[in-house]
Design an enzyme around this catalytic site. Structure first.
Site, PDB file in Angstrom:
ATOM      1  N   ASP A 117      34.606  23.004  36.400  1.00 38.94           N
ATOM      2  CA  ASP A 117      35.331  23.385  37.607  1.00 38.94           C
ATOM      3  C   ASP A 117      34.468  24.127  38.632  1.00 38.94           C
ATOM      4  O   ASP A 117      34.383  23.736  39.787  1.00 38.94           O
ATOM      5  CB  ASP A 117      36.600  24.182  37.256  1.00 38.94           C
ATOM      6  CG  ASP A 117      36.331  25.392  36.373  1.00 38.94           C
ATOM      7  OD1 ASP A 117      35.194  25.549  35.879  1.00 38.94           O
ATOM      8  OD2 ASP A 117      37.268  26.181  36.163  1.00 38.94           O
TER       9      ASP A 117
ATOM     10  N   ASP B 158      35.175  35.153  24.805  1.00 37.80           N
ATOM     11  CA  ASP B 158      35.166  34.057  23.842  1.00 37.80           C
ATOM     12  C   ASP B 158      33.971  33.148  24.116  1.00 37.80           C
ATOM     13  O   ASP B 158      33.293  33.298  25.132  1.00 37.80           O
ATOM     14  CB  ASP B 158      36.474  33.270  23.867  1.00 37.80           C
ATOM     15  CG  ASP B 158      36.818  32.725  25.232  1.00 37.80           C
ATOM     16  OD1 ASP B 158      37.998  32.466  25.491  1.00 37.80           O
ATOM     17  OD2 ASP B 158      35.889  32.538  26.074  1.00 37.80           O
TER      18      ASP B 158
ATOM     19  N   ASP C 253      32.309  29.280  24.308  1.00 36.72           N
ATOM     20  CA  ASP C 253      32.479  27.835  24.419  1.00 36.72           C
ATOM     21  C   ASP C 253      31.123  27.179  24.200  1.00 36.72           C
ATOM     22  O   ASP C 253      30.126  27.605  24.765  1.00 36.72           O
ATOM     23  CB  ASP C 253      33.011  27.463  25.804  1.00 36.72           C
ATOM     24  CG  ASP C 253      34.355  28.108  26.095  1.00 36.72           C
ATOM     25  OD1 ASP C 253      35.316  27.809  25.359  1.00 36.72           O
ATOM     26  OD2 ASP C 253      34.437  28.920  27.031  1.00 36.72           O
TER      27      ASP C 253
HETATM   28  P1  ATP Z   1      37.420  32.974  30.449  1.00 34.02           P
HETATM   29  O1  ATP Z   1      37.521  32.407  29.050  1.00 34.02           O
HETATM   30  O2  ATP Z   1      36.577  34.195  30.582  1.00 34.02           O
HETATM   31  O3  ATP Z   1      38.738  33.095  31.141  1.00 34.02           O
HETATM   32  P2  ATP Z   1      36.032  30.520  30.946  1.00 34.02           P
HETATM   33  O4  ATP Z   1      35.147  30.132  32.086  1.00 34.02           O
HETATM   34  O5  ATP Z   1      35.435  30.503  29.580  1.00 34.02           O
HETATM   35  O6  ATP Z   1      36.620  31.923  31.329  1.00 34.02           O
HETATM   36  P3  ATP Z   1      37.977  28.688  29.932  1.00 34.02           P
HETATM   37  O7  ATP Z   1      39.360  28.466  30.433  1.00 34.02           O
HETATM   38  O8  ATP Z   1      37.770  29.286  28.591  1.00 34.02           O
HETATM   39  O9  ATP Z   1      37.270  29.578  31.042  1.00 34.02           O
HETATM   40  O10 ATP Z   1      37.210  27.309  30.040  1.00 34.02           O
HETATM   41  C1  ATP Z   1      35.913  27.100  29.510  1.00 34.02           C
HETATM   42  C2  ATP Z   1      35.080  26.237  30.436  1.00 34.02           C
HETATM   43  O11 ATP Z   1      35.669  24.934  30.543  1.00 34.02           O
HETATM   44  C3  ATP Z   1      35.016  26.747  31.867  1.00 34.02           C
HETATM   45  O12 ATP Z   1      33.986  27.685  32.035  1.00 34.02           O
HETATM   46  C4  ATP Z   1      34.771  25.485  32.657  1.00 34.02           C
HETATM   47  O13 ATP Z   1      33.408  25.144  32.621  1.00 34.02           O
HETATM   48  C5  ATP Z   1      35.552  24.445  31.873  1.00 34.02           C
HETATM   49  N1  ATP Z   1      36.912  24.248  32.410  1.00 34.02           N
HETATM   50  C6  ATP Z   1      38.025  24.931  32.056  1.00 34.02           C
HETATM   51  N2  ATP Z   1      39.102  24.500  32.732  1.00 34.02           N
HETATM   52  C7  ATP Z   1      38.660  23.524  33.547  1.00 34.02           C
HETATM   53  C8  ATP Z   1      39.292  22.657  34.496  1.00 34.02           C
HETATM   54  N3  ATP Z   1      40.599  22.745  34.754  1.00 34.02           N
HETATM   55  N4  ATP Z   1      38.517  21.741  35.124  1.00 34.02           N
HETATM   56  C9  ATP Z   1      37.189  21.652  34.862  1.00 34.02           C
HETATM   57  N5  ATP Z   1      36.552  22.419  33.996  1.00 34.02           N
HETATM   58  C10 ATP Z   1      37.258  23.358  33.332  1.00 34.02           C
HETATM   59 MG    MG Z   2      36.414  30.723  27.755  1.00 26.29          MG
END
Ligand code: ATP
Ligand code: MG
Length: 407
Positions: free
Chosen positions: A115, A29, A31
């Site tokens: 994070d 996905d 962001d």
């Molecule tokens: P995936 O979607 O592949 O599981 P992702 O890194 O995109 O991984 P998401 O949960 O979609 O993870 O979150 C998007 C972004 O938002 C993360 O990459 C991170 O930068 C930020 N993020 C998400 N959750 C947190 C959190 N609890 N604290 C701080 N930043 C966060």
């Molecule tokens: Mg994501």
């Protein structure tokens, strides 16, 4: 991103998509981070809506894709919040947990509020430029998960970050940087403050994404399993033999994900709680309860204990109970009930579970070897082989679809 830039805004791809692209994988996905406020973004995209309270973000729909657009988060000096009247935009609990975080800022500020370093790399698709303010590229190269800033402080703000560390370490097959790992056991107890529903959301990502076996290993090694499934963790600490079945279930699930086969949380939950349920059922039986009653009580007890910590929606706890109680029904190979069992909608999951128990070294009296060919027979032959006479006779009795004790 180009529409936002066209309106004079900044817009970057960030998070998992950049990370996975740099690693040569396929992002699941996208962001986007921008300096436009959620209201600005919403106004620019008809197919969008503002969601969230803890974090207000905009979902923009493009065909079947949903793109998450997040406004840069800024610094907020906690002690200033009340004076500035910012309490509405950012809020912390007594334990230091961030309850709300809607103070906006710059890209640099946004980066340090994310994070993990590998999740804070920004890609500008207009200039083909990458921005990395936290050493994310270096950690990506070294295949290392590192929390941005002081791990203890960042885990205190949001304890779920500890689970995210282990999830990404498992998913990417990265190591966990020393300080990032060392702070986990110290902060683990903070997961006790996380609402059970949020833990369940995270549980799904931990165990249904195709790398459950490694994740479980990390959770045990970093002492976090006790905060998701305390009874299981305690059981395994007393007697590690229960781990074989859980590991087998994880491996099985990972294989199914790899082969694009459907997976259900019910099956994983049934495995994770099985050591607790089977031990409890054994004790109740030793105390004189009939096996079905013992299993029923043990199932109820294990579930009500588990849901104090993690939500298990009924649509999953129901099949989980059926998988457990089926283990007793599978032990009975005689009669009409046995003959009709393979037609039950829960047979497949229960039979798979039986296979796992045998794979894990449980003595079932070689039940699977009997059920494997038996289930393939037409009903007529099953009825004959199970010694319950022909089909005509039994039709008079209504067929029991489900064990009433499980509802
Ligand atoms: P995936 O979607 O592949 O599981 P992702 O890194 O995109 O991984 P998401 O949960 O979609 O993870 O979150 C998007 C972004 O938002 C993360 O990459 C991170 O930068 C930020 N993020 C998400 N959750 C947190 C959190 N609890 N604290 C701080 N930043 C966060
Ligand atoms: Mg994501």
């Amino acid at each position: 991103m180009s529409r936002l830039r066209g309106q004079g805004h900044q817009a970057y791809l960030v998070g998992g998509a950049v990370r996975d692209l740099l690693l040569g994988g396929h992002p699941k996905d996208f962001d986007i981070a921008t300096d436009a406020t959620p209201e600005d973004v919403h106004a620019l995209f008809r197919n969008s809506r503002i969601i969230g309270r803890r974090f207000r973000i905009v979902h923009v729909r493009f065909g079947r894709e949903i793109i998450e657009v997040t406004t840069f988060r800024g610094h907020h000096d906690e002690s200033d919040d009340t004076q500035r009247g910012d309490g509405n935009r950012s809020r912390q609990s007594a334990s230091g947990q961030l309850l709300r975080d809607n103070v906006y800022g710059t890209l640099e500020e946004d980066a340090v509020r994310r994070d993990l370093t590998v999740n804070a790399i920004y890609y500008d698709a207009g200039n083909f430029e990458v921005f990395d303010h936290v050493g994310g590229l270096q950690d990506l190269q070294a295949r290392r998960i590192r929390v941005i800033g002081d791990p203890e402080q960042r885990y205190t703000e949001d304890p779920v970050r500890m689970l995210r560390v282990l999830r990404f370490a498992a998913k990417l097959q990265f190591s966990v940087e020393e300080e990032t790992a060392a702070a986990i056991p110290r902060c683990a107890h903070l997961l006790g403050h996380i609402p059970p529903a949020r833990l369940f959301d995270e549980f799904l990502k931990l165990f249904l994404a195709g790398y459950a076996e490694t994740t479980l290993d990390h959770l045990i090694r970093h002492e976090l399993l006790a905060y998701l499934f305390p009874a299981t963790a305690a059981n395994l600490a007393r007697d590690a033999s229960g781990l074989a079945l859980i590991t087998a279930a994880m491996r099985n699930t990972d294989q199914r994900v790899a082969n694009d086969k459907p997976v259900t949380p019910a099956f994983i939950l049934a495995a994770l709680l099985w050591p607790v349920v089977s031990e409890q059922a054994r004790q109740l039986e030793a105390g004189g309860e009939p096996p079905m009653v013992a299993m029923h009580i043990a199932s109820q007890q294990a579930t009500s204990e588990a849901i104090q910590h993690i939500t298990i929606p009924r649509r999953f706890s129901q099949p989980m109970h059926e998988i457990w109680e089926f283990q007793l029904r599978l032990a009975n190979r005689r009669g009409r009930k046995a003959a009709e069992l393979p037609d039950h909608r829960r047979f497949r999951a229960a039979y798979d579970f039986l296979l796992l128990r045998e794979e894990a070294g449980e003595d079932t009296g070689d039940l699977a070897a009997w059920w494997t060919p038996f289930q393939e027979l037409p009903l007529e032959e099953r009825l004959q082989q199970a010694g319950s006479g022909g089909a005509g006779k039994g039709r008079r009795r209504p067929r029991k679809r489900r064990n009433p004790s499980t509802t």
